[in-house]
Design a protein around this motif. Structure first.
Motif, PDB file in Angstrom:
ATOM      1  N   ALA A  20       0.908  -1.630  -0.373  1.00 53.25           N
ATOM      2  CA  ALA A  20       0.020  -0.256  -0.164  1.00 53.25           C
ATOM      3  C   ALA A  20       1.357   1.276   0.110  1.00 53.25           C
ATOM      4  O   ALA A  20       0.229   1.872  -0.250  1.00 53.25           O
ATOM      5  CB  ALA A  20      -1.168  -0.007   0.989  1.00 53.25           C
ATOM      6  N   ALA A  21       1.193   1.341   0.683  1.00 52.49           N
ATOM      7  CA  ALA A  21       2.912   2.074   0.672  1.00 52.49           C
ATOM      8  C   ALA A  21       3.097   2.880  -0.092  1.00 52.49           C
ATOM      9  O   ALA A  21       3.433   3.447  -1.440  1.00 52.49           O
ATOM     10  CB  ALA A  21       3.951   2.283   1.913  1.00 52.49           C
ATOM     11  N   ALA A  22       3.828   1.197  -1.092  1.00 54.68           N
ATOM     12  CA  ALA A  22       4.725   1.756  -2.599  1.00 54.68           C
ATOM     13  C   ALA A  22       3.532   1.524  -4.001  1.00 54.68           C
ATOM     14  O   ALA A  22       3.747   2.719  -4.348  1.00 54.68           O
ATOM     15  CB  ALA A  22       4.942   0.228  -2.911  1.00 54.68           C
ATOM     16  N   LEU A  23       2.933   1.348  -3.974  1.00 52.76           N
ATOM     17  CA  LEU A  23       1.077   2.235  -4.564  1.00 52.76           C
ATOM     18  C   LEU A  23       1.068   3.485  -4.051  1.00 52.76           C
ATOM     19  O   LEU A  23       0.759   4.488  -5.226  1.00 52.76           O
ATOM     20  CB  LEU A  23       0.086   1.281  -4.244  1.00 52.76           C
ATOM     21  N   ALA A  24       0.630   4.391  -3.174  1.00 58.75           N
ATOM     22  CA  ALA A  24       0.611   5.191  -2.658  1.00 58.75           C
ATOM     23  C   ALA A  24       1.670   6.293  -3.099  1.00 58.75           C
ATOM     24  O   ALA A  24       1.598   7.652  -3.929  1.00 58.75           O
ATOM     25  CB  ALA A  24       0.117   5.600  -1.682  1.00 58.75           C
ATOM     26  N   GLY A  25       2.979   5.570  -2.576  1.00 53.59           N
ATOM     27  CA  GLY A  25       4.466   7.058  -3.408  1.00 53.59           C
ATOM     28  C   GLY A  25       4.290   6.544  -4.752  1.00 53.59           C
ATOM     29  O   GLY A  25       4.799   7.884  -5.412  1.00 53.59           O
ATOM     30  N   GLY A  26       4.313   6.058  -5.648  1.00 53.41           N
ATOM     31  CA  GLY A  26       4.620   5.152  -6.414  1.00 53.41           C
ATOM     32  C   GLY A  26       3.131   6.435  -7.596  1.00 53.41           C
ATOM     33  O   GLY A  26       3.555   6.906  -8.535  1.00 53.41           O
ATOM     34  N   LEU A  27       2.166   5.861  -7.355  1.00 54.29           N
ATOM     35  CA  LEU A  27       1.237   6.583  -7.764  1.00 54.29           C
ATOM     36  C   LEU A  27       1.586   8.589  -7.548  1.00 54.29           C
ATOM     37  O   LEU A  27       1.148   9.156  -8.814  1.00 54.29           O
ATOM     38  CB  LEU A  27      -0.221   6.671  -6.968  1.00 54.29           C
ATOM     39  N   VAL A  28       1.390   8.829  -6.427  1.00 53.49           N
ATOM     40  CA  VAL A  28       1.522   9.941  -6.442  1.00 53.49           C
ATOM     41  C   VAL A  28       3.011  10.383  -6.833  1.00 53.49           C
ATOM     42  O   VAL A  28       3.194  11.872  -7.504  1.00 53.49           O
ATOM     43  CB  VAL A  28       1.652  10.661  -5.224  1.00 53.49           C
ATOM     44  N   ALA A  29       4.270   9.850  -7.429  1.00 48.60           N
ATOM     45  CA  ALA A  29       5.371  10.528  -7.781  1.00 48.60           C
ATOM     46  C   ALA A  29       5.501  10.436  -9.568  1.00 48.60           C
ATOM     47  O   ALA A  29       5.383  11.529  -9.905  1.00 48.60           O
ATOM     48  CB  ALA A  29       6.510   8.958  -7.782  1.00 48.60           C
ATOM     49  N   LEU A  30       3.671   9.851  -9.997  1.00 49.36           N
ATOM     50  CA  LEU A  30       3.616   9.778 -11.710  1.00 49.36           C
ATOM     51  C   LEU A  30       2.040  10.585 -11.777  1.00 49.36           C
ATOM     52  O   LEU A  30       1.950  10.290 -12.981  1.00 49.36           O
ATOM     53  CB  LEU A  30       3.946   8.208 -11.790  1.00 49.36           C
ATOM     54  N   TRP A  31       1.729  10.602 -10.615  1.00 43.74           N
ATOM     55  CA  TRP A  31       0.325  11.848 -10.981  1.00 43.74           C
ATOM     56  C   TRP A  31       0.480  13.662 -11.556  1.00 43.74           C
ATOM     57  O   TRP A  31       1.197  13.863 -11.385  1.00 43.74           O
ATOM     58  CB  TRP A  31       0.268  11.748  -9.399  1.00 43.74           C
ATOM     59  N   TYR A  32       0.609  12.318 -13.056  1.00 44.51           N
ATOM     60  CA  TYR A  32       0.626  13.622 -14.162  1.00 44.51           C
ATOM     61  C   TYR A  32      -0.054  15.260 -13.666  1.00 44.51           C
ATOM     62  O   TYR A  32       0.450  16.182 -13.807  1.00 44.51           O
ATOM     63  CB  TYR A  32      -0.760  13.839 -15.392  1.00 44.51           C
ATOM     64  N   PRO A  33      -0.846  15.907 -12.808  1.00 47.77           N
ATOM     65  CA  PRO A  33      -1.228  16.779 -12.407  1.00 47.77           C
ATOM     66  C   PRO A  33      -0.842  17.484 -11.193  1.00 47.77           C
ATOM     67  O   PRO A  33       0.145  19.027 -11.456  1.00 47.77           O
ATOM     68  CB  PRO A  33      -2.721  16.487 -11.386  1.00 47.77           C
ATOM     69  N   GLN A  34       0.398  16.332 -10.742  1.00 48.36           N
ATOM     70  CA  GLN A  34       0.938  17.375  -9.510  1.00 48.36           C
ATOM     71  C   GLN A  34       2.684  17.391 -10.474  1.00 48.36           C
ATOM     72  O   GLN A  34       2.617  18.243 -10.410  1.00 48.36           O
ATOM     73  CB  GLN A  34       1.103  15.740  -8.816  1.00 48.36           C
ATOM     74  N   VAL A  35       2.502  16.217 -11.326  1.00 52.51           N
ATOM     75  CA  VAL A  35       4.029  16.697 -12.511  1.00 52.51           C
ATOM     76  C   VAL A  35       3.676  18.193 -12.936  1.00 52.51           C
ATOM     77  O   VAL A  35       5.230  18.390 -13.140  1.00 52.51           O
ATOM     78  CB  VAL A  35       3.701  15.455 -13.328  1.00 52.51           C
ATOM     79  N   CYS A  36       2.331  17.818 -13.562  1.00 51.12           N
ATOM     80  CA  CYS A  36       2.718  19.881 -14.824  1.00 51.12           C
ATOM     81  C   CYS A  36       3.258  21.453 -14.465  1.00 51.12           C
ATOM     82  O   CYS A  36       2.972  21.517 -14.281  1.00 51.12           O
ATOM     83  CB  CYS A  36       1.174  19.173 -15.177  1.00 51.12           C
ATOM     84  N   PHE A  37       2.110  21.183 -12.856  1.00 57.72           N
ATOM     85  CA  PHE A  37       1.842  21.975 -11.644  1.00 57.72           C
ATOM     86  C   PHE A  37       4.533  22.355 -11.826  1.00 57.72           C
ATOM     87  O   PHE A  37       3.905  23.529 -11.413  1.00 57.72           O
ATOM     88  CB  PHE A  37       1.283  22.359 -11.175  1.00 57.72           C
ATOM     89  N   THR A  38       4.554  21.580 -11.379  1.00 60.66           N
ATOM     90  CA  THR A  38       6.124  21.993 -11.471  1.00 60.66           C
ATOM     91  C   THR A  38       6.746  23.043 -12.430  1.00 60.66           C
ATOM     92  O   THR A  38       7.845  23.512 -12.379  1.00 60.66           O
ATOM     93  CB  THR A  38       7.076  20.572 -11.319  1.00 60.66           C
ATOM     94  N   GLY A  39       5.808  23.110 -13.669  1.00 60.52           N
ATOM     95  CA  GLY A  39       6.715  23.765 -14.723  1.00 60.52           C
ATOM     96  C   GLY A  39       6.215  25.423 -15.192  1.00 60.52           C
ATOM     97  O   GLY A  39       5.857  25.884 -15.749  1.00 60.52           O
ATOM     98  N   PHE A  40       5.417  25.920 -13.232  1.00 55.18           N
ATOM     99  CA  PHE A  40       4.654  27.023 -14.196  1.00 55.18           C
ATOM    100  C   PHE A  40       5.032  27.796 -12.380  1.00 55.18           C
ATOM    101  O   PHE A  40       4.967  27.054 -10.804  1.00 55.18           O
ATOM    102  CB  PHE A  40       3.163  26.653 -13.383  1.00 55.18           C
ATOM    103  N   PHE A  41       5.555  28.815 -11.926  1.00 56.53           N
ATOM    104  CA  PHE A  41       5.444  29.909 -10.763  1.00 56.53           C
ATOM    105  C   PHE A  41       4.112  30.422 -10.208  1.00 56.53           C
ATOM    106  O   PHE A  41       3.422  30.874 -10.589  1.00 56.53           O
ATOM    107  CB  PHE A  41       5.841  31.313 -11.629  1.00 56.53           C
ATOM    108  N   LEU A  42       4.106  29.237  -9.878  1.00 60.50           N
ATOM    109  CA  LEU A  42       2.618  29.241  -8.249  1.00 60.50           C
ATOM    110  C   LEU A  42       2.019  28.421  -7.845  1.00 60.50           C
ATOM    111  O   LEU A  42       3.586  28.138  -7.358  1.00 60.50           O
ATOM    112  CB  LEU A  42       1.065  28.596  -9.793  1.00 60.50           C
TER     113      LEU A  42
END
Length: 443
Positions: free
Chosen positions: A118-140
């Motif tokens: 469960a810990a690995a699944l949660a960590g992996g999903l958040v690591a690859l979660w696209y909405p979280q990834v894409c906002f690293t590309g903005f000054f927001l």
């Protein structure tokens, strides 16, 4: 009896962090750099950060109260430390901060489902979660706020009893508040729950001693923010002007335009229009003369607009705001980028995944999951984003910082459904075996 957390969680958290960092670093370097998207809200944050570094105050200081100061202050520190146009250094910083939630969720996960998978699944999903990834590309504010609330949830779940840990928890709370003031509701909900438990266990004096170092950082932050607002706007408040957001909540207004002149002759033309309320008809556009965030003017406009509107219609609009968190729009400003085609496809696919999989399972996790401190802080965060959307307005991007919590609860919900279903099947088989044995014994 409290379930013991499985061993190896630290390793899972580190692995999740590394994967999340790598994905976000690649994204900022090769797909979307914040330096290539300095317009609209992003441009405003950058301009305020540059003004802070240059110690320049606008001709109308009230303009500094239209947004909370947390994000542009962090950006100013980022520019000061790394360089204003240092693309690679900024990519490293954004990837590091953006990866923090992925490292936090395994620790939260094992407090609800004490299993390594469960810990690995949660960590992996958040690591690859696209909405979280894409906002690293903005000054927001998204990546900074997401990191702050993830760390805060971990510290609350850990429940530090010593002063240094409590002060650290309080400082993280303060950072989350100045980035997005809605966090104050999360903090209050958690503190109320904590206080009720402490009163029952330790009495009044014990409760005060346990809470003082948790409350002090936030109390000092609120006082400082209020003094700053008074110095800039001439009136007391929490941290920033909120009149604009109140206009959107239960009215059909979708655009505000304002023109005003300062005593020294400077003229300003400002407008606000939520992306989630587009397209905006002419009937929903309001123009006026005066400061764009003047609460008296905006409250009068809102009152006039609501005159004769039945209460059920106002509630319907507020419910529609909440619905906008997960439906009828995609996270802005990522929606501005539809090339290459896979980028738009990811936006739509992850919206469907959240709406039809994560969200329903998250609700099940809240209902069926353990009743502990971790569930309380996750529920407090999710309650905050729903209430904030209802009384202000909703956009798909507003739920992005909270997605890691929804993912943790979704895994909890799926686990509980499977566990209970499996238990029911086993009990049914046992009952049938007992019935068969009873029949056999009578033969």
């Amino acid at each position: 009896m409290k379930a013991r957390a499985p061993s190896g969680v630290l390793g899972i958290a580190l692995a999740s962090f590394v994967v999340a960092f790598a994905v976000r670093f690649y994204w900022v370097l090769h797909v979307q750099s914040p330096l290539d998207a300095e317009y609209s809200d992003m441009g405003g944050y950058v301009a305020r950060a540059e003004g802070l570094l240059a110690r320049v105050v606008p001709d109308d200081p009230r303009l500094l109260t239209t947004y909370p100061f947390g994000t542009h202050t962090i950006l100013a520190l980022e520019f000061l430390a790394l360089g204003r146009h240092s693309g690679r250094a900024i990519a490293v910083a954004h990837a590091l901060v953006g990866a923090i939630p992925a490292a936090c969720v395994p620790f939260l996960m094992v407090r609800l489902v004490p299993r390594r998978w469960a810990a690995a699944l949660a960590g992996g999903l958040v690591a690859l979660w696209y909405p979280q990834v894409c906002f690293t590309g903005f000054f927001l504010s998204e990546i900074w706020f997401s990191a702050a609330i993830a760390l805060h949830a971990c510290f609350v779940a850990r429940d530090f009893r010593r002063v240094p840990g409590q002060i650290a928890t309080g400082l993280i709370s303060s950072i989350a508040f100045v980035v997005r003031p809605q966090f104050l509701m999360t903090w209050l909900l958690e503190m109320v729950g904590r206080t009720l438990v402490l009163l029952r266990r330790r009495g009044v004096l014990g409760t005060v001693r346990s809470l003082v170092w948790l409350i002090l950082p936030m109390a000092l932050t609120l006082a400082a923010c209020s003094v700053r607002l008074h110095a800039l706007a001439g009136h007391w408040g929490l941290i920033a002007e909120s009149g604009i957001n109140r206009v959107w909540a239960d009215t059909d207004i979708c655009k505000l335009e304002a023109h005003w002149q300062t005593p020294n002759g400077s003229e300003y033309n400002y407008w606000f229009s939520p992306p989630s309320k587009q397209p905006c008809p002419q009937s929903g556009s309001i123009s006026f003369t005066g400061f764009i965030a003047d609460s008296k003017i905006l409250d009068a406009i809102r009152a006039k607009r609501l005159r004769g509107v039945p209460w059920w219609r106002r509630l319907s609009r507020m419910a529609s705001n909440v619905d906008l968190l997960i439906d009828r729009n995609l996270p802005w400003p990522e929606t501005n980028y539809r090339e290459p085609p896979w980028r738009l496809a990811l936006q739509e696919d992850f919206r469907a995944l959240f709406k039809f999989v994560i969200f329903p399972l998250c609700l099940l996790g809240l209902v069926l999951g353990p009743r502990n401190r971790t569930t309380l802080i996750l529920a407090a965060n999710l309650t905050t984003v729903v209430v904030a959307a209802a009384i202000f307005f909703g956009e798909a991007r507003y739920h992005v910082p909270y997605d890691p919590f929804a993912i943790v609860l979704a895994i909890t919900g799926a686990h509980e459904v499977f566990r209970r279903a499996l238990g029911s099947v086993r009990r049914l088989r046992h009952t049938r075996r007992m019935e068969l044995a009873a029949v056999t014994s009578h033969l």
